[in-house]
Every structure is written in structure tokens, then in C-alpha cells.
Design a protein around this motif. Structure first.
Motif, PDB file in Angstrom:
ATOM      1  N   ASP A   3       0.827  -1.212   0.000  1.00 20.92           N
ATOM      2  CA  ASP A   3       0.000   0.000   0.000  1.00 20.92           C
ATOM      3  C   ASP A   3       0.861   1.262   0.000  1.00 20.92           C
ATOM      4  O   ASP A   3       0.494   2.271  -0.610  1.00 20.92           O
ATOM      5  CB  ASP A   3      -0.914   0.005   1.227  1.00 20.92           C
ATOM      6  N   PHE A   4       2.005   1.217   0.710  1.00 23.21           N
ATOM      7  CA  PHE A   4       2.847   2.408   0.760  1.00 23.21           C
ATOM      8  C   PHE A   4       3.352   2.776  -0.630  1.00 23.21           C
ATOM      9  O   PHE A   4       3.347   3.949  -1.023  1.00 23.21           O
ATOM     10  CB  PHE A   4       4.035   2.201   1.705  1.00 23.21           C
ATOM     11  N   ALA A   5       3.817   1.785  -1.385  1.00 23.83           N
ATOM     12  CA  ALA A   5       4.307   2.047  -2.739  1.00 23.83           C
ATOM     13  C   ALA A   5       3.193   2.580  -3.627  1.00 23.83           C
ATOM     14  O   ALA A   5       3.420   3.482  -4.444  1.00 23.83           O
ATOM     15  CB  ALA A   5       4.890   0.768  -3.330  1.00 23.83           C
ATOM     16  N   GLU A   6       2.000   2.050  -3.464  1.00 30.07           N
ATOM     17  CA  GLU A   6       0.863   2.522  -4.257  1.00 30.07           C
ATOM     18  C   GLU A   6       0.630   4.010  -4.013  1.00 30.07           C
ATOM     19  O   GLU A   6       0.492   4.800  -4.959  1.00 30.07           O
ATOM     20  CB  GLU A   6      -0.383   1.725  -3.887  1.00 30.07           C
ATOM     21  N   ARG A   7       0.624   4.411  -2.754  1.00 32.57           N
ATOM     22  CA  ARG A   7       0.396   5.817  -2.424  1.00 32.57           C
ATOM     23  C   ARG A   7       1.581   6.678  -2.845  1.00 32.57           C
ATOM     24  O   ARG A   7       1.410   7.776  -3.394  1.00 32.57           O
ATOM     25  CB  ARG A   7       0.147   5.969  -0.919  1.00 32.57           C
ATOM     26  N   PHE A   8       2.780   6.195  -2.560  1.00 35.70           N
ATOM     27  CA  PHE A   8       3.979   6.973  -2.864  1.00 35.70           C
ATOM     28  C   PHE A   8       4.071   7.272  -4.350  1.00 35.70           C
ATOM     29  O   PHE A   8       4.270   8.430  -4.757  1.00 35.70           O
ATOM     30  CB  PHE A   8       5.223   6.226  -2.396  1.00 35.70           C
ATOM     31  N   PHE A   9       3.960   6.250  -5.189  1.00 35.26           N
ATOM     32  CA  PHE A   9       4.151   6.462  -6.619  1.00 35.26           C
ATOM     33  C   PHE A   9       2.958   7.160  -7.271  1.00 35.26           C
ATOM     34  O   PHE A   9       3.131   7.866  -8.270  1.00 35.26           O
ATOM     35  CB  PHE A   9       4.471   5.142  -7.315  1.00 35.26           C
ATOM     36  N   ALA A  10       1.760   7.001  -6.712  1.00 34.56           N
ATOM     37  CA  ALA A  10       0.624   7.762  -7.238  1.00 34.56           C
ATOM     38  C   ALA A  10       0.885   9.258  -7.073  1.00 34.56           C
ATOM     39  O   ALA A  10       0.689  10.045  -8.015  1.00 34.56           O
ATOM     40  CB  ALA A  10      -0.651   7.354  -6.505  1.00 34.56           C
ATOM     41  N   GLU A  11       1.337   9.650  -5.897  1.00 31.94           N
ATOM     42  CA  GLU A  11       1.646  11.060  -5.635  1.00 31.94           C
ATOM     43  C   GLU A  11       2.852  11.527  -6.446  1.00 31.94           C
ATOM     44  O   GLU A  11       2.859  12.634  -7.005  1.00 31.94           O
ATOM     45  CB  GLU A  11       1.910  11.253  -4.146  1.00 31.94           C
ATOM     46  N   PHE A  12       3.852  10.655  -6.536  1.00 28.59           N
ATOM     47  CA  PHE A  12       5.073  11.022  -7.237  1.00 28.59           C
ATOM     48  C   PHE A  12       4.813  11.239  -8.734  1.00 28.59           C
ATOM     49  O   PHE A  12       5.244  12.248  -9.307  1.00 28.59           O
ATOM     50  CB  PHE A  12       6.122   9.935  -7.044  1.00 28.59           C
ATOM     51  N   PHE A  13       4.139  10.315  -9.374  1.00 28.45           N
ATOM     52  CA  PHE A  13       3.905  10.453 -10.814  1.00 28.45           C
ATOM     53  C   PHE A  13       2.979  11.626 -11.127  1.00 28.45           C
ATOM     54  O   PHE A  13       3.136  12.279 -12.155  1.00 28.45           O
ATOM     55  CB  PHE A  13       3.333   9.152 -11.381  1.00 28.45           C
ATOM     56  N   GLU A  14       2.057  11.911 -10.236  1.00 25.94           N
ATOM     57  CA  GLU A  14       1.211  13.096 -10.432  1.00 25.94           C
ATOM     58  C   GLU A  14       2.065  14.360 -10.395  1.00 25.94           C
ATOM     59  O   GLU A  14       1.896  15.269 -11.221  1.00 25.94           O
ATOM     60  CB  GLU A  14       0.132  13.156  -9.359  1.00 25.94           C
ATOM     61  N   ALA A  15       3.005  14.424  -9.455  1.00 23.52           N
ATOM     62  CA  ALA A  15       3.894  15.584  -9.363  1.00 23.52           C
ATOM     63  C   ALA A  15       4.778  15.703 -10.599  1.00 23.52           C
ATOM     64  O   ALA A  15       5.122  16.812 -11.019  1.00 23.52           O
ATOM     65  CB  ALA A  15       4.757  15.475  -8.110  1.00 23.52           C
ATOM     66  N   CYS A  16       5.159  14.571 -11.178  1.00 18.97           N
ATOM     67  CA  CYS A  16       6.014  14.568 -12.367  1.00 18.97           C
ATOM     68  C   CYS A  16       5.236  14.837 -13.657  1.00 18.97           C
ATOM     69  O   CYS A  16       5.850  15.068 -14.706  1.00 18.97           O
ATOM     70  CB  CYS A  16       6.723  13.220 -12.501  1.00 18.97           C
ATOM     71  N   GLY A  17       3.908  14.778 -13.592  1.00 14.66           N
ATOM     72  CA  GLY A  17       3.120  14.941 -14.805  1.00 14.66           C
ATOM     73  C   GLY A  17       3.146  13.697 -15.667  1.00 14.66           C
ATOM     74  O   GLY A  17       2.992  13.775 -16.898  1.00 14.66           O
ATOM     75  N   ILE A  18       3.310  12.547 -15.051  1.00  7.51           N
ATOM     76  CA  ILE A  18       3.366  11.268 -15.767  1.00  7.51           C
ATOM     77  C   ILE A  18       2.081  10.492 -15.487  1.00  7.51           C
ATOM     78  O   ILE A  18       1.725  10.255 -14.331  1.00  7.51           O
ATOM     79  CB  ILE A  18       4.588  10.437 -15.328  1.00  7.51           C
ATOM     80  N   GLU A  19       1.380  10.117 -16.553  1.00  9.21           N
ATOM     81  CA  GLU A  19       0.206   9.277 -16.390  1.00  9.21           C
ATOM     82  C   GLU A  19       0.674   7.854 -16.091  1.00  9.21           C
ATOM     83  O   GLU A  19       1.367   7.246 -16.895  1.00  9.21           O
ATOM     84  CB  GLU A  19      -0.652   9.309 -17.657  1.00  9.21           C
ATOM     85  N   ARG A  20       0.296   7.359 -14.942  1.00  5.60           N
ATOM     86  CA  ARG A  20       0.821   6.082 -14.475  1.00  5.60           C
ATOM     87  C   ARG A  20       0.240   4.924 -15.290  1.00  5.60           C
ATOM     88  O   ARG A  20      -0.954   4.648 -15.224  1.00  5.60           O
ATOM     89  CB  ARG A  20       0.507   5.911 -12.990  1.00  5.60           C
ATOM     90  N   PRO A  21       1.077   4.219 -16.046  1.00  2.00           N
ATOM     91  CA  PRO A  21       0.575   3.092 -16.850  1.00  2.00           C
ATOM     92  C   PRO A  21       0.334   1.858 -15.991  1.00  2.00           C
ATOM     93  O   PRO A  21       0.797   1.771 -14.852  1.00  2.00           O
ATOM     94  CB  PRO A  21       1.709   2.860 -17.852  1.00  2.00           C
TER      95      PRO A  21
END
Length: 262
Positions: A188-206
């Protein structure tokens, strides 16, 4: 000026990148960091989400050479770029319209990471640290307080490469959180971390984001990963000694607190 040379083996991530479907960025993205905070790990992960031809891989951009690499920020192709930019008027203007990620590390752990790199074969320029005369504690003290006219102190590096950027719109990433997420990508931590991170980067998470992160975070692909550094003849402690922790707190009072470590 002191001559510093870094010798790192090339990776194969460009070849890995093309195995995934890639989308260009809609805005330029700059990955900024304090040196020795996991810069290559963060960069290598994000490289798996941006087409190779839209990655500015000419140079780790630093303020000393900023004017030679402004195209990384202004090019209409919306480059992904990376580096160690100190905060001042010219750098703030250069990255003012970019998505900006800032990677930091607990200063206690940073001292050990810096020392490990300085005494490795991959880093040339401070050979006196490697000859075996200095104690471990002396080397750690130099990492904290700097080496006069040769290497800047911890306080200066973190002040201008990290603290001064806070509150300017950067997305702050703690190295420890990045490592935690990478080690348990299905959690769950990775799910939350990378969701926030990719949003900040402007990357649509595939859908295959976990596999991309696994490839990019492969430590074999990083020349600066601890186990890939060679020639280290000094045994460093696993944890910063208490005396050196107190020295960090003395030399950079309030630093760990403002970065979120205390």
C-alpha cells in the motif's frame, strides 16, 4: 580549480526503455537533488517512463554549467532532465516553469554515503582520504565540516541545494521513502507513494508501472550503488557514530527538522 573525476560504468536502461510504450511529457520535468542522496536511483526510475529521445542525457546539470544547458529547460520537446542545482536567481528563473522534484536524504545517512563515494575508485580527486592514514572519524568529520578550499561542508550543500528550494513549488521526495516503496512495490505504501510522485512529475501512471520501476531501480544499473563502488579500503560504520551525529546537529542546527527527519 581542483580537478574532480567520476568514473561510472554505462547502464543499459535506454535499451530497456524501448521495451515499454512511452509517452512524451506535457511539461518539462527536472529532477533535482543534493549530491549523494540517491540521484541515480530516482533518475533511472523516471527514465523508464519518458521516451529516450526526450531525455536530456548530455549532462548532470549544475549551476556552474547552467548557461550551457538552458536548452534542457526551454526546448519545446519538454525534456526530462536531472542534476544538482543550487538555489539562486538564475537557477530559480531557469526552472520556474518546470515540474520540479527535489530529492533529499537524512543528513546522518548522507555523511556515510558521501564518505563511501569519496574513498571509492569511482571518485578521483581526494586521494589523501584513501591512503589509510586517516581514521574513519576524521574522514566523517571532513564530510560534515568540509575540506577547506576543496569540498563544501554539509550545511552549505543542504542549505542551497535543498532548504532554499522549499516552498517554491518543488515536490519533496525523501530517499528513505523512495527506498521503502521500491522494496515493496506491491504494498500500500508504494501505491500511495508512486501515485503522488507520478502526479507531481506529470506522468500518467501506466498499468505496468511496477515493472518499469523494478527495471529502473535495478541496483546493477547504478554505478553509484553501494555494492558497485570499488576500491573501498576503509570500513565505515553502518550507522553514524553519536559524536558525528552531534557534530551534524551543531554544524547544521535545525536542518533535519526542516527536512522532515526530526
Amino acid at each position: 580549480m581542483r580537478t574532480i573525476k567520476v568514473n561510472l560504468k554505462p547502464d543499459t536502461l535506454n535499451e530497456e526503455n524501448v521495451k515499454f510504450e512511452q509517452q512524451p511529457l506535457k511539461r518539462p520535468l527536472f529532477l533535482n537533488s543534493v549530491p549523494k542522496c540517491g540521484s541515480h536511483l530516482l533518475r533511472n526510475i523516471v527514465r523508464m517512463f519518458v521516451p529516450v529521445e526526450f531525455q536530456y542525457n548530455v549532462q548532470f546539470i549544475q549551476h556552474q554549467i547552467l548557461q550551457d544547458h538552458l536548452g534542457a529547460f526551454a526546448d519545446p520537446r519538454n525534456f526530462l532532465s536531472w542534476g544538482h542545482l543550487m538555489f539562486n536567481d538564475s537557477t530559480a528563473v531557469a526552472v520556474g516553469n518546470l515540474r520540479h522534484v527535489l530529492l533529499v536524504r537524512d543528513p546522518y545517512e548522507w555523511v556515510l554515503a558521501r564518505a563511501r563515494f569519496f574513498i571509492s575508485d569511482e571518485f578521483e580527486g581526494f586521494e589523501l582520504l584513501k591512503e589509510g592514514t586517516l581514521s574513519v572519524e576524521a574522514i566523517l568529520n571532513m564530510m560534515i565540516l568540509g575540506i577547506h578550499e576543496k569540498a563544501p561542508p554539509l550545511a552549505a550543500l543542504f542549505t542551497y541545494n535543498a532548504v532554499a528550494w522549499l516552498g517554491t513549488g518543488v515536490h519533496l521526495v525523501h530517499y528513505e521513502d523512495l527506498i521503502k516503496a521500491v522494496k515493496d512495490l506491491d504494498g500500500d505504501f508504494a501505491e500511495r507513494f508512486f501515485a503522488e510522485f507520478f502526479e507531481a512529475c506529470g506522468i500518467e501512471r501506466p498499468d505496468d508501472w511496477r515493472e518499469r520501476v523494478r527495471v529502473g531501480s535495478d541496483r546493477k544499473q547504478s554505478g553509484t550503488a553501494r555494492e558497485n563502488l570499488t576500491g573501498i579500503g576503509v570500513e565505515l560504520p553502518g550507522e553514524l557514530p553519536d559524536q558525528q551525529k552531534r557534530m551534524v546537529d551543531f554544524a547544521a542546527a535545525g536542518l533535519r527538522e526542516i527536512l522532515g527527519y526530526a
